[in-house]
Design a protein around this motif. Structure first.
Motif, short mmCIF file in Angstrom:
data_model
loop_
_atom_site.label_atom_id
_atom_site.label_comp_id
_atom_site.label_asym_id
_atom_site.label_seq_id
_atom_site.Cartn_x
_atom_site.Cartn_y
_atom_site.Cartn_z
N GLY A 245 46.24 36.81 42.79
CA GLY A 245 47.46 37.47 42.31
C GLY A 245 47.38 37.78 40.83
N TYR A 246 46.83 36.85 40.05
CA TYR A 246 46.68 37.06 38.61
C TYR A 246 45.76 38.23 38.31
CZ TYR A 246 45.62 35.75 33.72
OH TYR A 246 45.43 35.74 32.37
N ILE A 247 44.64 38.28 39.01
CA ILE A 247 43.68 39.38 38.80
C ILE A 247 44.31 40.73 39.11
CG2 ILE A 247 41.52 40.39 39.63
CD1 ILE A 247 40.60 37.45 40.19
N VAL A 248 44.96 40.83 40.27
CA VAL A 248 45.52 42.11 40.69
C VAL A 248 46.67 42.54 39.77
CG1 VAL A 248 46.72 43.33 42.55
CG2 VAL A 248 44.76 41.86 43.07
N GLU A 249 47.49 41.59 39.35
CA GLU A 249 48.58 41.95 38.43
C GLU A 249 48.03 42.41 37.09
OE1 GLU A 249 51.90 39.36 38.10
OE2 GLU A 249 52.10 39.05 40.26
N ARG A 250 46.99 41.75 36.60
CA ARG A 250 46.40 42.18 35.33
C ARG A 250 45.73 43.55 35.45
NH1 ARG A 250 49.22 38.83 33.99
NH2 ARG A 250 48.96 37.10 32.55
N ALA A 251 45.35 43.91 36.68
CA ALA A 251 44.73 45.22 36.90
C ALA A 251 45.75 46.31 37.21
CB ALA A 251 43.72 45.12 38.05
N GLY A 252 47.03 45.99 37.01
CA GLY A 252 48.06 47.00 37.17
C GLY A 252 48.75 47.02 38.51
N GLY A 253 48.39 46.08 39.40
CA GLY A 253 49.02 46.01 40.70
C GLY A 253 50.08 44.94 40.75
N ARG A 254 50.42 44.52 41.96
CA ARG A 254 51.42 43.48 42.15
C ARG A 254 50.92 42.46 43.16
NH1 ARG A 254 57.17 44.42 43.95
NH2 ARG A 254 56.99 42.14 43.74
N SER A 255 51.47 41.25 43.07
CA SER A 255 51.25 40.23 44.09
C SER A 255 52.60 39.78 44.61
CB SER A 255 50.48 39.03 43.50
OG SER A 255 51.35 38.22 42.71
N SER A 256 52.60 39.19 45.80
CA SER A 256 53.85 38.74 46.38
C SER A 256 53.59 37.72 47.48
CB SER A 256 54.62 39.94 46.97
OG SER A 256 55.83 39.53 47.57
N ASP A 257 54.58 36.84 47.69
CA ASP A 257 54.58 35.97 48.86
C ASP A 257 55.53 36.53 49.92
OD1 ASP A 257 57.10 35.46 47.82
OD2 ASP A 257 56.92 33.28 47.93
N GLY A 258 55.95 37.77 49.73
CA GLY A 258 56.91 38.43 50.60
C GLY A 258 58.28 38.55 49.98
N GLU A 259 58.51 37.76 48.91
CA GLU A 259 59.80 37.78 48.23
C GLU A 259 59.67 37.94 46.72
OE1 GLU A 259 61.89 34.24 49.23
OE2 GLU A 259 62.01 34.69 51.37
N ALA A 264 55.03 33.23 40.42
CA ALA A 264 56.33 32.59 40.17
C ALA A 264 56.65 31.49 41.16
CB ALA A 264 57.43 33.65 40.19
N VAL A 265 55.79 31.27 42.15
CA VAL A 265 56.05 30.26 43.17
C VAL A 265 55.86 28.86 42.59
CG1 VAL A 265 55.33 29.34 45.41
CG2 VAL A 265 55.34 31.81 45.01
N ASP A 266 56.83 27.99 42.83
CA ASP A 266 56.73 26.59 42.39
C ASP A 266 55.97 25.78 43.42
OD1 ASP A 266 57.95 26.16 39.85
OD2 ASP A 266 59.90 26.58 40.75
N PRO A 267 54.78 25.28 43.08
CA PRO A 267 54.01 24.49 44.06
C PRO A 267 54.49 23.05 44.12
CG PRO A 267 52.77 24.67 42.03
CD PRO A 267 54.03 25.46 41.82
N GLU A 268 54.49 22.51 45.32
CA GLU A 268 54.88 21.12 45.49
C GLU A 268 53.67 20.20 45.65
OE1 GLU A 268 57.59 20.92 48.73
OE2 GLU A 268 59.13 22.15 47.73
N GLU A 269 52.58 20.77 46.12
CA GLU A 269 51.36 19.95 46.26
C GLU A 269 50.14 20.85 46.16
OE1 GLU A 269 49.24 19.75 49.12
OE2 GLU A 269 50.32 21.10 50.46
N ILE A 270 49.00 20.23 45.94
CA ILE A 270 47.82 20.97 45.51
C ILE A 270 47.25 21.88 46.59
CG2 ILE A 270 46.04 19.26 46.08
CD1 ILE A 270 44.93 19.85 43.22
N HIS A 271 47.42 21.51 47.86
CA HIS A 271 46.87 22.32 48.94
C HIS A 271 47.93 23.17 49.63
CE1 HIS A 271 42.75 20.82 48.84
NE2 HIS A 271 43.25 19.62 48.61
N GLN A 272 49.02 23.44 48.93
CA GLN A 272 50.12 24.23 49.50
C GLN A 272 49.64 25.63 49.88
OE1 GLN A 272 53.83 23.92 47.37
NE2 GLN A 272 54.33 26.07 47.73
N ARG A 273 50.08 26.07 51.05
CA ARG A 273 49.77 27.43 51.51
C ARG A 273 50.91 28.36 51.17
NH1 ARG A 273 45.60 26.97 55.66
NH2 ARG A 273 45.48 24.85 56.49
N ALA A 274 50.61 29.67 51.20
CA ALA A 274 51.64 30.69 50.98
C ALA A 274 51.16 32.00 51.59
CB ALA A 274 51.91 30.88 49.50
N PRO A 275 52.09 32.82 52.11
CA PRO A 275 51.70 34.19 52.46
C PRO A 275 51.19 34.89 51.20
CG PRO A 275 53.86 33.66 53.35
CD PRO A 275 53.50 32.55 52.40
N VAL A 276 50.17 35.71 51.34
CA VAL A 276 49.55 36.37 50.18
C VAL A 276 49.46 37.86 50.44
CG1 VAL A 276 47.41 36.65 48.87
CG2 VAL A 276 48.23 34.35 49.44
#
Length: 292
Positions: A245-259, A264-276
């Motif tokens: 997400g960081y790479i694509v945003e720095r290249a002028g695009g966007r990232s999202s988890d669907g929302e 900006a997602v707050d992680p609760e644990e190190i192996h947390q999954r997310a839609p990408v």
């Protein structure tokens, strides 16, 4: 071109010097770790190559003076390396040593993903100071994103040669790639996918790095959605979602988890999954509207 922060540059240089060795070391390491198929912390079968690449990168990165934590998709917990990652000029490094290692059996593309966080892990993607990936394709390449720019390199003999200094997503998107089994897609995502397939060319190779690299090259969208059976998706936020997400945003695009932005997602644990989802901004906006 070098990264302005000397600690970050040493981390990047260590990964780039290791990349050729990793690619060459895949030979003879295509099988599972043992006959029972040992799994990593999130349930994926570990290949010998996964563990070997993780050990190599872990040993080298953890020994660097400015690295306070090393975390890997292959390890249950982050490794404390000595310095406190909450202090100035000390960073936490999160690595997916072999993204797409299941492609080893068929000898298709795979890569290495890394994120350099200015905060203890787990951390929000907004605390990244740099991120990148190595693509083990016909040519071994490396893409590095910092606060200043996104650059692409060719790697050979432990050295990196600059190919493009200011990489940006093309304005006119061409390709798309969506993961997960179609019967397991939500109705909202499937409806969006049916629209996109009328507009763009399908490019999906089973390793996120290869698919994202096509999006960066040609413009478009990559996504691994939340599924009916797994609403959180498959990809790990710290090791895959945030760095990409960081790479694509720095290249002028966007990232999202669907929302919202993945960063900006707050992680609760190190192996947390997310839609990408990553790609051209208008395609991500349409996606979020479709899933709302």
């Amino acid at each position: 071109m070098t990264v302005s922060d000397p600690v970050v540059e040493e981390i990047v240089a260590t990964i780039s010097r290791s990349a050729t060795e990793i690619q060459q070391g895949l030979i003879g390491r295509r099988g599972a770790v043992d006959e029972e198929g040992r799994e990593n912390p999130t349930g994926d079968t570990q290949l010998e190559a996964d563990v070997w690449a993780d050990d190599l990168l872990g040993d080298r990165l953890a020994s660097l003076e400015g690295v306070g934590q090393y975390a890997s998709e292959e390890r249950p917990e982050a490794v404390d390396c000595g310095p406190d990652p909450a202090t100035e000029d000390v960073y936490a490094v999160a690595v997916d040593p072999l993204d797409g290692s299941s492609n080893l059996e068929s000898n298709n593309a795979m890569g290495t993903i890394f994120g350099i966080y200015d905060a203890p892990l787990p951390a929000r993607g907004e605390t990244l100071v740099a991120a990148g990936y190595v693509l083990y394709g016909p040519i071994t390449t490396m893409v590095i994103a910092t606060e200043e720019t996104v650059a692409e390199y060719e790697l050979t003999g432990g050295e990196r040669r600059l190919v493009e200094r200011d990489l940006e997503l093309p304005d006119d998107p061409v390709v798309y790639g969506f993961g997960g089994r179609v019967p397991d897609w939500t109705d909202e995502f499937e409806s969006y996918a049916r629209e996109i397939e009328q507009e763009l060319k399908l490019r999906y190779g089973g390793a996120m790095i290869g698919d994202v690299n096509q999006v960066l090259t040609y413009g478009g969208i990559f996504g691994y959605p939340g599924l009916e059976s797994r609403p959180e998706g498959k990809l790990r936020l710290q090791f895959e979602g945030n760095p990409i997400g960081y790479i694509v945003e720095r290249a002028g695009g966007r990232s999202s988890d669907g929302e919202q932005s993945l960063l900006a997602v707050d992680p609760e644990e190190i192996h947390q999954r997310a839609p990408v989802y990553v790609g051209n901004a208008d395609l991500i906006e349409r996606l979020e509207d479709a899933l709302a």
